[in-house]
Design an enzyme around this catalytic site. Structure first.
Site, PDB file in Angstrom:
ATOM      1  N   HIS B 199       0.825  -1.205   0.000  1.00  0.00           N
ATOM      2  CA  HIS B 199       0.000   0.000   0.000  1.00  0.00           C
ATOM      3  C   HIS B 199       0.869   1.270   0.000  1.00  0.00           C
ATOM      4  CE1 HIS B 199      -3.646  -2.400   1.634  1.00  0.00           C
ATOM      5  NE2 HIS B 199      -3.356  -2.659   0.389  1.00  0.00           N
ATOM      6  N   PHE B 200       0.334   2.324  -0.615  1.00  0.00           N
ATOM      7  CA  PHE B 200       1.158   3.530  -0.742  1.00  0.00           C
ATOM      8  C   PHE B 200       0.319   4.759  -1.027  1.00  0.00           C
ATOM      9  CE2 PHE B 200       0.711   1.797  -5.045  1.00  0.00           C
ATOM     10  CZ  PHE B 200       0.281   2.924  -5.733  1.00  0.00           C
ATOM     11  N   GLU B 202       1.186   8.028  -3.586  1.00  0.00           N
ATOM     12  CA  GLU B 202       2.194   8.565  -4.507  1.00  0.00           C
ATOM     13  C   GLU B 202       1.737   9.876  -5.114  1.00  0.00           C
ATOM     14  OE1 GLU B 202       4.664   4.785  -6.413  1.00  0.00           O
ATOM     15  OE2 GLU B 202       3.550   6.076  -7.761  1.00  0.00           O
ATOM     16  N   GLY B 369       1.741   0.753 -10.929  1.00  0.00           N
ATOM     17  CA  GLY B 369       2.936  -0.055 -11.140  1.00  0.00           C
ATOM     18  C   GLY B 369       3.555  -0.350  -9.795  1.00  0.00           C
ATOM     19  N   MET B 371       6.600   0.136  -6.911  1.00  0.00           N
ATOM     20  CA  MET B 371       7.189   1.351  -6.363  1.00  0.00           C
ATOM     21  C   MET B 371       8.214   1.975  -7.331  1.00  0.00           C
ATOM     22  SD  MET B 371       9.209   1.506  -2.789  1.00  0.00           S
ATOM     23  CE  MET B 371      10.523   0.477  -3.456  1.00  0.00           C
ATOM     24  N   HIS B 394      -5.042  -5.369 -12.133  1.00  0.00           N
ATOM     25  CA  HIS B 394      -5.096  -4.412 -11.017  1.00  0.00           C
ATOM     26  C   HIS B 394      -3.726  -3.863 -10.635  1.00  0.00           C
ATOM     27  CE1 HIS B 394      -3.294  -7.343  -8.431  1.00  0.00           C
ATOM     28  NE2 HIS B 394      -3.586  -6.708  -7.328  1.00  0.00           N
ATOM     29  N   ALA B 396       0.963  -4.438 -11.248  1.00  0.00           N
ATOM     30  CA  ALA B 396       2.040  -5.081 -11.986  1.00  0.00           C
ATOM     31  C   ALA B 396       2.035  -6.593 -11.722  1.00  0.00           C
ATOM     32  CB  ALA B 396       3.373  -4.480 -11.575  1.00  0.00           C
TER      33      ALA B 396
END
Lengths: 137, 471
Positions: B199-200, B202, B369, B371, B394, B396
């Site tokens: 999770h992130f 960006e 994609g 990180m 959904h 990479a």
């Protein structure tokens, strides 16, 4: 040579571990250590707090799933990270103590979303018991 | 035996206990990777389930999961079929939200570090980092049942935000009483948090626009425009809900006849099936509100450093969920329960489920994609409804295990590499960065290329990260 308590294995997305013990209790206790090793990313966790644990499962697999599920629950809901367990198991019932510390004292921790039945087994081997589980992370 | 049907389309015919065949959508290069783990074995198990219809779909980014594979889609007949938490994943309504700003890369870069540091403080990530927002039982129940409507009523969301979220951020039929106290305890202080793992949050720029007309409609107007991508889900509340119901289902319906215990399920129309549906909807609403709180903080941060910036929700999609949608099977229109696990819904033009602002062109799709690599915006298609139960990839898709990444890659190298490409990263854990190394994932460009070539999700724009925040 001292036998390993637990090992991690390759899994594309999740965490797969095997834990060993001379009896089922020890295999469960070493599973708690494996869980702790993953969450702490191999770091040291102190044993400052004790939690009682009391569980029942429909069968051994369900008990093992329930045990791992409880460790995750304590991490998320009560901010408790386990480092060691002392357990007794009778049929499909488990009770004992979990030793660990408060999550907020540690910086670099990893999470576990859930226990799973994927590739789970608990089997008697020559040296005692061997158990395996995959954690969703 | 897997055989090639057409370019990027492969089939495993029905055999043994399988009730339907499996269709794999992948290039030869991606298929080779899919074959390396247990993905296809898990797809076969999915094909053995009761009431599964037409075929099991395996998408280009598929990899081994637990129970069902990630990137797997299966659809069930409402009368004969089942609903199965293991086939949607523990992270109910794990999903992606994209925000578009009226801010240029040039402007943003002047204060990139300040914005990233500010967000790192206001959007908690990692383990044990609870949210500042605390809710009592009544409020939490309202969040679970009303989703974005609650956020709108309390001033955390605008009317346009609500319009631009799958199901308007509120899945009907949600019942908070079907979510256990244990699940609520786990989720209570996790609203507005990212979590860890893949999770992130960006901050990205629109790097390239492929379809100017559609990208304009989505609010992605020019190259160099700043966007923010949020990837997270229902946190502990959703995970516990899925676990709770797996146990309830195996207790009530057993598991001896299942190909995998993790696929525990209940008939869709049974009491327990309906209860899970109500609990899943509640957890999904929790996830929508989670991403809304993060949006709220993003707006505050940008307002602080770039006063007057407009932060528009492009869309918010769920990639781990079961939905009830209409399809045509053997010439007849039927409602099916579609389980998507690591799969994004792809609805073509005209579908009423899509926000009216986008209905003419199709539903926005976001494929992040790994990180530090590109992410994509796609648009849903009619073709997807015909061949993939209205689904596409959904992400990479993972390739290497975390263990392998930890033992063979170096976090310093990864961070240096990101820096060389002018990507700033703020992460709670170096080891966490290592596990999410770009090398551990498949090539997102290839995944998106295949989706576009098949026509199950068409490329609209490519996004490039400028600042990454991880747990």
């Amino acid at each position: 040579m001292k036998k390993q308590k637990f090992e991690f294995f390759e899994h594309t997305a999740d965490i797969k571990f095997r834990a060993y013990g001379k009896n089922l209790e020890e295999a469960f206790e070493n599973s708690a250590s494996a869980f702790s090793f993953h969450v702490s990313r191999g770091g040291k966790i102190k044993s400052n707090k004790i939690k009682e644990i009391n569980l029942e499962g429909a069968d051994l697999e369900a008990l093992f799933y329930g045990f791992l599920d409880e460790l995750i629950y304590l991490l998320d809901a009560e901010g408790f990270i386990v480092v060691k367990a002392k357990l007794s198991i009778d049929e499909n019932k488990l009770k004992g103590k979990l030793y660990g510390d408060e999550v907020k004292k540690y910086k670099d921790l990893d999470h576990v979303k859930a226990a799973t039945y994927a590739e789970m087994y608990l089997k008697k081997v020559k040296t005692g018991w061997e158990v395996q589980a995959v954690l969703d992370v | 035996m897997i055989k090639k049907i057409a370019e990027n389309i492969w089939q495993i015919e029905k055999e043994g206990k399988m009730n339907v065949p499996i269709t794999v959508y992948a290039s030869e290069q991606l298929l080779e990777k899919i074959k390396q783990d247990k993905t296809l074995e898990q797809a076969k198990n999915m094909a053995m389930m009761t009431g599964v219809v037409k075929h099991v779909v395996v998408l280009p980014d598929s990899h081994q999961g637990y129970g069902a594979c990630i990137g797997g889609v299966s659809a069930y007949d409402l009368n004969k079929g089942v609903i199965s938490p293991g086939q949607t994943g523990y992270d109910i309504n794990c999903g992606v939200r994209l925000l578009a700003l009226n801010l240029s890369k040039k402007e943003f870069l002047k204060k990139r570090e300040q914005v990233l540091n500010d967000l790192y403080k206001t959007v908690p990530s990692g383990v044990g980092k609870g949210s500042e927002l605390k809710f009592n039982d009544k409020e939490l129940d309202e969040i679970l049942e009303k989703g974005l409507q609650w956020a709108f009523d309390k001033g955390y969301a605008t009317k346009e935000d609500v319009e631009h979220i799958e199901d308007k951020g509120r899945i009907e039929g949600a019942d908070a009483s079907k979510v256990s106290q244990k699940a609520k305890a786990r989720g209570r202080d996790q609203l507005g948090t990212i979590g860890s793992g893949n999770h992130f949050l960006e901050i990205q720029e629109v790097e390239e626009i492929f379809d100017k007309k559609i990208s304009n409609i989505f609010g992605l107007e020019n190259e160099g425009q700043i966007v923010v991508m949020i990837h997270t889900g229902s946190r502990g509340l959703g995970h516990q809900t899925a676990s709770d119901y797996i146990h309830k289902m195996e207790k009530e319906y057993g598991f001896k006849d299942l190909p995998d215990r993790e696929l525990a399920c209940a008939p869709i129309e049974s009491r327990l099936g309906k209860e899970y549906r109500a609990a899943m909807a509640a957890a999904a609403n929790f996830a929508f509100v989670n991403r809304q709180f993060i949006t709220y903080q993003v707006r505050k941060s940008f307002e602080k450093y770039f006063p007057g910036t407009r932060v528009k929700v492009v869309y918010d999609i769920a990639h781990n969920i079961a939905k009830f949608e209409e399809f045509e099977i053997d010439g007849k229109k039927v409602i099916l329960c579609v389980h998507r696990k690591g799969a994004t819904r792809s609805l073509g033009p005209g579908r009423i489920e899509i926000s009216k602002d986008y209905r003419k062109v199709g539903q926005p799709i976001f494929i992040p994609g790994s990180m530090g690599t590109a992410s994509y915006v796609l648009v849903g298609t009619e073709k997807a409804r015909e061949i993939s139960f209205a689904s596409t990839a959904h992400g990479a898709g993972r390739l290497l295990s975390r263990t392998y990444a930890k033992n063979n890659l170096s976090s310093d190298k990864i961070i240096k590499n990101l820096k060389e490409r002018d990507i700033m990263i703020k992460a709670g854990s170096k080891k966490g960065v290592l596990e999410e190394a770009p090398e551990a994932y498949k090539d997102v460009n290839e995944v998106v290329r295949v989706s576009n070539e098949l026509g199950i999700g068409n490329i609209v724009a490519k996004l490039r990260p400028l600042a990454v925040m991880k747990g």
